[in-house]
Design an enzyme around this catalytic site. Sequence first.
Site, short mmCIF file in Angstrom:
data_model
loop_
_atom_site.label_atom_id
_atom_site.label_comp_id
_atom_site.label_asym_id
_atom_site.label_seq_id
_atom_site.Cartn_x
_atom_site.Cartn_y
_atom_site.Cartn_z
N THR A 143 0.95 -1.24 -0.11
CA THR A 143 -0.04 -0.16 -0.01
C THR A 143 0.75 1.21 -0.25
O THR A 143 2.05 1.28 0.49
CB THR A 143 -0.97 0.09 1.10
OG1 THR A 143 -1.80 1.34 1.53
CG2 THR A 143 -0.17 -0.46 2.57
N ASP A 144 0.16 2.43 -0.55
CA ASP A 144 0.90 3.82 -0.32
C ASP A 144 0.88 4.24 1.07
O ASP A 144 1.64 5.16 1.36
CB ASP A 144 0.32 4.79 -1.32
CG ASP A 144 -1.08 4.95 -0.86
OD1 ASP A 144 -1.89 4.44 -0.08
OD2 ASP A 144 -1.65 5.83 -1.47
N GLU A 145 0.13 3.53 1.88
CA GLU A 145 0.09 4.15 3.39
C GLU A 145 1.42 3.66 4.28
O GLU A 145 1.74 4.48 5.08
CB GLU A 145 -1.02 3.38 4.00
CG GLU A 145 -2.29 3.79 3.30
CD GLU A 145 -3.64 3.40 4.12
OE1 GLU A 145 -3.57 3.27 5.24
OE2 GLU A 145 -4.66 3.09 3.51
N TYR A 169 -2.03 -0.47 11.00
CA TYR A 169 -2.25 -0.96 9.71
C TYR A 169 -1.09 -0.72 8.79
O TYR A 169 -0.13 -1.63 8.33
CB TYR A 169 -3.31 -0.78 9.00
CG TYR A 169 -3.47 -1.13 7.61
CD1 TYR A 169 -3.35 -2.47 7.04
CD2 TYR A 169 -3.54 -0.09 6.66
CE1 TYR A 169 -3.35 -2.72 5.66
CE2 TYR A 169 -3.21 -0.43 5.22
CZ TYR A 169 -3.34 -1.89 4.81
OH TYR A 169 -3.35 -1.80 3.40
N LYS A 173 2.15 -3.26 7.30
CA LYS A 173 2.52 -3.47 5.95
C LYS A 173 4.04 -2.91 5.71
O LYS A 173 4.63 -3.61 4.82
CB LYS A 173 1.60 -2.58 5.09
CG LYS A 173 -0.10 -3.18 5.02
CD LYS A 173 -0.02 -4.46 4.68
CE LYS A 173 0.23 -4.62 3.02
NZ LYS A 173 -0.06 -5.72 2.40
P1 NAD Z 1 -9.61 -7.35 2.29
O1 NAD Z 1 -9.47 -7.27 3.60
O2 NAD Z 1 -10.68 -7.30 1.35
O3 NAD Z 1 -8.96 -8.98 2.09
C1 NAD Z 1 -7.94 -9.70 2.52
C2 NAD Z 1 -8.27 -11.18 2.37
O4 NAD Z 1 -6.99 -11.95 3.11
C3 NAD Z 1 -9.64 -11.95 2.95
O5 NAD Z 1 -10.01 -12.65 2.01
C4 NAD Z 1 -9.12 -12.53 4.27
O6 NAD Z 1 -9.92 -13.33 4.26
C5 NAD Z 1 -7.63 -12.92 3.73
N1 NAD Z 1 -6.77 -13.26 5.02
C6 NAD Z 1 -6.66 -12.42 6.04
N2 NAD Z 1 -5.85 -12.99 7.05
C7 NAD Z 1 -5.48 -14.18 6.44
C8 NAD Z 1 -4.41 -15.18 6.93
N3 NAD Z 1 -3.92 -15.05 7.88
N4 NAD Z 1 -4.24 -16.24 6.06
C9 NAD Z 1 -4.81 -16.27 4.55
N5 NAD Z 1 -5.87 -15.44 4.27
C10 NAD Z 1 -6.01 -14.23 5.32
O7 NAD Z 1 -8.09 -6.47 1.49
P2 NAD Z 1 -8.05 -6.09 0.07
O8 NAD Z 1 -8.58 -4.62 0.33
O9 NAD Z 1 -8.57 -7.11 -0.82
O10 NAD Z 1 -6.44 -5.79 0.15
C11 NAD Z 1 -5.62 -6.97 -0.39
C12 NAD Z 1 -4.32 -6.70 -0.39
O11 NAD Z 1 -4.00 -5.37 -0.97
C13 NAD Z 1 -3.76 -6.28 1.29
O12 NAD Z 1 -2.40 -6.60 1.38
C14 NAD Z 1 -3.70 -4.85 1.23
O13 NAD Z 1 -2.93 -4.42 2.36
C15 NAD Z 1 -3.42 -4.27 -0.10
N6 NAD Z 1 -3.98 -3.05 -0.59
C16 NAD Z 1 -5.24 -2.80 -0.32
C17 NAD Z 1 -5.67 -1.40 -0.77
C18 NAD Z 1 -7.14 -0.96 -0.62
O14 NAD Z 1 -7.47 0.05 -1.12
N7 NAD Z 1 -8.02 -1.99 -0.58
C19 NAD Z 1 -4.87 -0.58 -1.52
C20 NAD Z 1 -3.57 -0.80 -1.31
C21 NAD Z 1 -3.03 -2.12 -1.19
P1 TYD Z 2 -11.05 3.76 4.40
O1 TYD Z 2 -11.54 3.16 3.16
O2 TYD Z 2 -10.90 3.19 5.43
O3 TYD Z 2 -9.37 3.68 3.79
P2 TYD Z 2 -7.98 4.29 4.29
O4 TYD Z 2 -7.98 4.71 5.81
O5 TYD Z 2 -7.00 2.85 4.21
O6 TYD Z 2 -7.52 5.21 3.56
O7 TYD Z 2 -10.84 5.36 4.37
C1 TYD Z 2 -10.70 6.16 3.37
C2 TYD Z 2 -10.87 7.52 3.98
O8 TYD Z 2 -12.05 7.83 4.27
C3 TYD Z 2 -10.00 7.85 5.19
O9 TYD Z 2 -9.51 9.32 5.02
C4 TYD Z 2 -11.01 7.76 6.26
C5 TYD Z 2 -12.40 8.14 5.67
N1 TYD Z 2 -13.33 7.44 6.06
C6 TYD Z 2 -14.54 8.29 6.62
O10 TYD Z 2 -14.41 9.42 6.70
N2 TYD Z 2 -15.60 7.65 7.16
C7 TYD Z 2 -15.59 6.21 7.49
O11 TYD Z 2 -16.68 5.81 7.73
C8 TYD Z 2 -14.48 5.61 6.72
C9 TYD Z 2 -14.73 4.05 7.02
C10 TYD Z 2 -13.37 6.18 6.20
#
Ligand code: NAD
Ligand code: TYD
Length: 369
Positions: A143-145, A169, A173
């Site tokens: 992630t960019d975070e 989180y 990561k």
């Molecule tokens: P998500 O929470 O929707 O899915 C995570 C999946 O991992 C789930 O299916 C969960 O059951 C599985 N999981 C969790 N713990 C596990 C374990 N111990 N063993 C096996 N499986 C396990 O997450 P996502 O949004 O799909 O993100 C996927 C990846 O992309 C993550 O690594 C996250 O850090 C990264 N990412 C997400 C975003 C975003 O905006 N969602 C952005 C950048 C990077």
């Molecule tokens: P989120 O989707 O949780 O992603 P991340 O924290 O990883 O960027 O949140 C996106 C942005 O929206 C973040 O600045 C927090 C804000 N947010 C709200 O304002 N209200 C909400 O209920 C949630 C879940 C997030």
Amino acid sequence: MGAARFVIVFSMIFVTGGAGFIGSNFVLDWLAAGGEPVLNLDRLTYAGNLANLAALQGDARHVFVRGDIGDAPLLARLLAEHRPRAIVHFAAESHVDRSIRGAGEFVETNIVGTFRLLEAARGYLASLPESARAAFRFLHVSTDEVYGSLAPLAPAFTERHPYEPNSPYSASKAASDHLARAWHHTHGLPVVTTNCSNNYGPYQFPEKLIPLMIVGALAGQPLPVYGDGQQVRDWLYVKDHCSAIRRALESGQPGQTYNIGGGNEKTNLAIVHTVCDLLDELSPRADGQSYRAQITHVTDRPGHDRRYAIDARKIERELGWRPLETFDTGIRKTIAWYLANPAWVQGVQSGAYRDWVQKQYGAPTEARA
Ligand code: NAD
Ligand code: TYD
């Protein structure tokens, strides 16, 4: 004849977390594009949902195993049995608010789990002949975070930006990125890391901003905007993230990291307004009022990062990747998908999701505070 025993025929890729939001989109797109069969290991936490993969029921190209990336014997067995040519590692705890309430699972899965997966990959790689070793890749999805928070006018994150994670989180990561880097540097594991901005699209669990707002608006609930709503994220349609991962898997250089972003910096309030306005158009409220009437400002998230922005020029220059969707096209598709899939929404709203919303926001009236 004897030499034939040493020929490795790669026939699979190994995906972790493939029942989650991005992982399931990746698996669906990969197979739709004619990719090799997928071995999908997922623990099915609250965020893992096999309904995301319903289209693959009965499809022999998808082998699903429920299990934990922290289970070293399981990893060793799966790798030896299925002999994948690559691991694409999505599995993680992914929600910042949950990590603030309790970071244990984040440390276990994101750090220890990634360590076990890297170790299993290292053992597996050592068992392969030289030619197969050269082709193997470990793609670490991050992630960019990990880069921390940007000042309003600061340049976007490049791959050389210092790591300054602020939430449990992002710290977990960041730790996993460092492990992946070290396993490449020290052990020669062919790791490629991607750092992506905020994703949105089909199958996203409604704890994250965009699906939470869509689902909450349609349910007539308050739409909780943290603090002043002026925090900025850089939004990318999930299918563009998946295409970037495919590109990085194909042509990314081991030891390199690639930032992935949509070039769509938006404040949270602007996002919520857009969601409300599109819902007004596509599924208007019965009383004729705008969904914006449901917006409510709630207490800010502790340690809330103010701004993320991605400089994605490296992946564009070196791997030729660009997103296909603008924010306007992607958000419209996303809202249309949630409107067309009420059964999926209802499924995730039961059980663990309800408990979580209760804990995070209290009773619906508290969320109005
Ligand atoms: P998500 O929470 O929707 O899915 C995570 C999946 O991992 C789930 O299916 C969960 O059951 C599985 N999981 C969790 N713990 C596990 C374990 N111990 N063993 C096996 N499986 C396990 O997450 P996502 O949004 O799909 O993100 C996927 C990846 O992309 C993550 O690594 C996250 O850090 C990264 N990412 C997400 C975003 C975003 O905006 N969602 C952005 C950048 C990077
Ligand atoms: P989120 O989707 O949780 O992603 P991340 O924290 O990883 O960027 O949140 C996106 C942005 O929206 C973040 O600045 C927090 C804000 N947010 C709200 O304002 N209200 C909400 O209920 C949630 C879940 C997030």
